[in-house]
Design a protein around this motif. Sequence first.
Motif, PDB file in Angstrom:
ATOM      1  N   VAL A  52     116.196  62.373  75.097  1.00 25.74           N
ATOM      2  CA  VAL A  52     116.864  61.213  75.590  1.00 25.74           C
ATOM      3  C   VAL A  52     117.376  61.144  76.928  1.00 25.74           C
ATOM      4  CG1 VAL A  52     118.411  59.261  74.933  1.00 25.74           C
ATOM      5  CG2 VAL A  52     117.247  60.475  73.084  1.00 25.74           C
ATOM      6  N   ILE A  53     116.725  60.324  77.471  1.00 27.85           N
ATOM      7  CA  ILE A  53     117.344  60.116  79.142  1.00 27.85           C
ATOM      8  C   ILE A  53     117.029  58.740  79.514  1.00 27.85           C
ATOM      9  CG2 ILE A  53     114.944  60.819  80.010  1.00 27.85           C
ATOM     10  CD1 ILE A  53     116.344  62.194  82.316  1.00 27.85           C
ATOM     11  N   SER A  54     118.211  58.306  80.280  1.00 27.62           N
ATOM     12  CA  SER A  54     118.211  56.939  80.649  1.00 27.62           C
ATOM     13  C   SER A  54     117.275  57.047  81.936  1.00 27.62           C
ATOM     14  CB  SER A  54     119.652  56.448  81.236  1.00 27.62           C
ATOM     15  OG  SER A  54     119.973  57.371  82.559  1.00 27.62           O
ATOM     16  N   ASP A  55     116.796  55.645  82.363  1.00 28.51           N
ATOM     17  CA  ASP A  55     115.930  55.402  83.437  1.00 28.51           C
ATOM     18  C   ASP A  55     116.508  55.837  84.412  1.00 28.51           C
ATOM     19  OD1 ASP A  55     113.940  54.431  81.647  1.00 28.51           O
ATOM     20  OD2 ASP A  55     114.485  52.431  81.655  1.00 28.51           O
ATOM     21  N   GLU A  56     117.881  55.366  84.774  1.00 27.91           N
ATOM     22  CA  GLU A  56     118.576  55.748  86.035  1.00 27.91           C
ATOM     23  C   GLU A  56     118.614  57.113  86.231  1.00 27.91           C
ATOM     24  OE1 GLU A  56     119.745  51.965  84.048  1.00 27.91           O
ATOM     25  OE2 GLU A  56     119.665  54.012  83.420  1.00 27.91           O
ATOM     26  N   THR A  57     118.858  58.066  85.157  1.00 26.76           N
ATOM     27  CA  THR A  57     119.057  59.688  85.362  1.00 26.76           C
ATOM     28  C   THR A  57     117.485  60.093  85.674  1.00 26.76           C
ATOM     29  OG1 THR A  57     120.851  59.832  83.877  1.00 26.76           O
ATOM     30  CG2 THR A  57     119.465  61.591  84.226  1.00 26.76           C
ATOM     31  N   SER A  58     116.509  59.578  84.976  1.00 30.93           N
ATOM     32  CA  SER A  58     115.235  60.099  85.250  1.00 30.93           C
ATOM     33  C   SER A  58     114.857  59.833  86.550  1.00 30.93           C
ATOM     34  CB  SER A  58     114.391  59.510  84.145  1.00 30.93           C
ATOM     35  OG  SER A  58     113.959  57.822  84.535  1.00 30.93           O
TER      36      SER A  58
END
Length: 275
Positions: free
Chosen positions: A37-43
């Motif tokens: 699980v990873i947020s779009d912002e972090t990716s």
Amino acid sequence: AAGASVLTSLGVQEAFGSPKKSDLEKLMESQMRYAVVISDETSKLDGWADIPNALQKKYSGQTRTFGRDKDLTARLREYAPTHIAWIATPEEADQSSVNKFNKLSIGISNSSFPVAIYGVVTGLTPEDALRIATADNLDIRTALLKSHDDMLAWLESGTYFSEMVQGRKLVKRDGKMAEEKGPEDCTEEFSRILATENPQLIITSGHADFNLWQSGYQFEDMVLKATKNGKLIATDTNGKEVEISSRNPKVYYGPGNCLIGRLEDGHGMATSWIH
């Protein structure tokens, strides 16, 4: 800490011999479904996108990556993962967000109990988090304890400093335990062991906060503090400071420490130990 692994009862029981995979471990691997699980912002941040790629490579064919959106619970429930890793910057992994992640990991089971092994992959820098994601399994044989001494019975070697009785110290070498006269203030010895003996397991208790640990529970002893730039500074009872240096992969386990796993404003004991 750097390259941290998960301590299991199987891993401890097998610590004295050549590590062999049990039938249960082989079954878990064959049926593993690893969700990242990873947020779009972090990716989109420099370095952080490398971490889901590393996990997909490590668990080839068994990994799916999910963004953090409103349909995440339903999609995870459909995938039915055995493992969930949330890749988060230290700023993301605050108390509120971690609580939500815990509830998410339990909520996909439609019960009050989790059906997956889950945790947060983070670090002060993306390089720290990547080092954890790519780490090999850790065969734990030696420990440094400032808590209860019973874990020494499971390991080949280690050192124990009491948090309850000032000056009490146990040392185990080559499977043999001996009691030695310990220092009234453990700062110097604790720091030296971390730097030179490469303990693979650290267990602590005593008073703590998100950015400090008071190692003496019933008496005054070393205080360890985390700085915002990822340093660990030990202070003895006379105010002398020692910067902690310990680069080997290890497991940090703080069962007797309140708040020591919490991050505030993107830093804390956890990120400093990892760094």
